[in-house]
Design a protein around this motif. Sequence first.
Motif, PDB file in Angstrom:
ATOM      1  N   ILE A  54       5.082  59.668  22.363  1.00 33.61           N
ATOM      2  CA  ILE A  54       5.219  61.077  21.993  1.00 33.61           C
ATOM      3  C   ILE A  54       4.236  61.406  20.884  1.00 33.61           C
ATOM      4  CG2 ILE A  54       6.754  62.843  21.049  1.00 33.61           C
ATOM      5  CD1 ILE A  54       9.100  61.222  22.071  1.00 33.61           C
ATOM      6  N   LEU A  55       3.494  62.470  21.069  1.00 35.77           N
ATOM      7  CA  LEU A  55       2.723  63.065  19.978  1.00 35.77           C
ATOM      8  C   LEU A  55       3.590  64.164  19.383  1.00 35.77           C
ATOM      9  CD1 LEU A  55       0.295  64.112  18.314  1.00 35.77           C
ATOM     10  CD2 LEU A  55      -0.407  65.377  20.351  1.00 35.77           C
ATOM     11  N   ALA A  56       3.834  64.096  18.087  1.00 41.43           N
ATOM     12  CA  ALA A  56       4.678  65.098  17.450  1.00 41.43           C
ATOM     13  C   ALA A  56       4.044  65.519  16.121  1.00 41.43           C
ATOM     14  CB  ALA A  56       6.090  64.551  17.262  1.00 41.43           C
ATOM     15  N   TYR A  57       4.856  65.955  15.190  1.00 40.60           N
ATOM     16  CA  TYR A  57       4.317  66.378  13.895  1.00 40.60           C
ATOM     17  C   TYR A  57       5.392  66.217  12.827  1.00 40.60           C
ATOM     18  CZ  TYR A  57       6.944  70.731  14.595  1.00 40.60           C
ATOM     19  OH  TYR A  57       7.948  71.665  14.801  1.00 40.60           O
ATOM     20  N   ALA A  58       4.949  65.978  11.612  1.00 40.28           N
ATOM     21  CA  ALA A  58       5.827  65.951  10.450  1.00 40.28           C
ATOM     22  C   ALA A  58       5.708  67.314   9.786  1.00 40.28           C
ATOM     23  CB  ALA A  58       5.416  64.830   9.494  1.00 40.28           C
ATOM     24  N   SER A  59       6.756  68.098   9.847  1.00 39.76           N
ATOM     25  CA  SER A  59       6.681  69.491   9.421  1.00 39.76           C
ATOM     26  C   SER A  59       6.325  69.622   7.948  1.00 39.76           C
ATOM     27  CB  SER A  59       8.012  70.192   9.692  1.00 39.76           C
ATOM     28  OG  SER A  59       9.059  69.548   8.970  1.00 39.76           O
TER      29      SER A  59
END
Length: 209
Positions: A54-59
């Motif tokens: 999964i490619l995600a993000y740290a908000s």
Amino acid sequence: MEGTVAHARKKELRQRIRSRRSTLSADHPARSELNAQVSALIESVMREGAHLNILAYASIAHEPSIDDALDQARTNGARVYLPVVTGAGEPLMFGEATVPMKELTPAGTWGIREPRPTVGAEQLVSDLGLALIPGLSFSAEGDRLGNGGGFYDRTFGPQGVAPLLREPGRHLPLSAGVCFEAEYGGKFPVAAWDLRVDAVVTEEGLRTV
């Protein structure tokens, strides 16, 4: 002149959305429901195969947090990769999150929670199950209004180093924008190099484009 007008329009929209997001309390129901919808999407993709990157993000401050969904994904066996900004004007690098999201510490010029960079965009996209892309707004066609830095466009846009293209025959999205329901369906100027996503997930569910 058109470029100046488009820039001003996007700047106005960004300010408006960030202002609205700042009024949402930390325990606002939309925040927890968005995590639940992201988790449901991840689970549906994972059911198609035992292994999932999964490619995600740290908000950051004004972005919807999906930390809970990402921690659950890691518990369920997914490998979660997060962006790492290496420099202005450069495409993103990526590193794997190997600890709970809350244990990642802010780093770099923008104070983003980042792991150590280990993977380039081309390598990551070649074995990717799902990309969760943050945005201030997404149109019904999947166009994205970002923060203005251009990092996602240079990395994953149609003219980027690793365009996000869903494989033929795949019925689930490869890329899904993440925003609140009130921000979905926005109208804003779009350039040829801007990233477009396959779907958008909000606290009210998944919307394919």
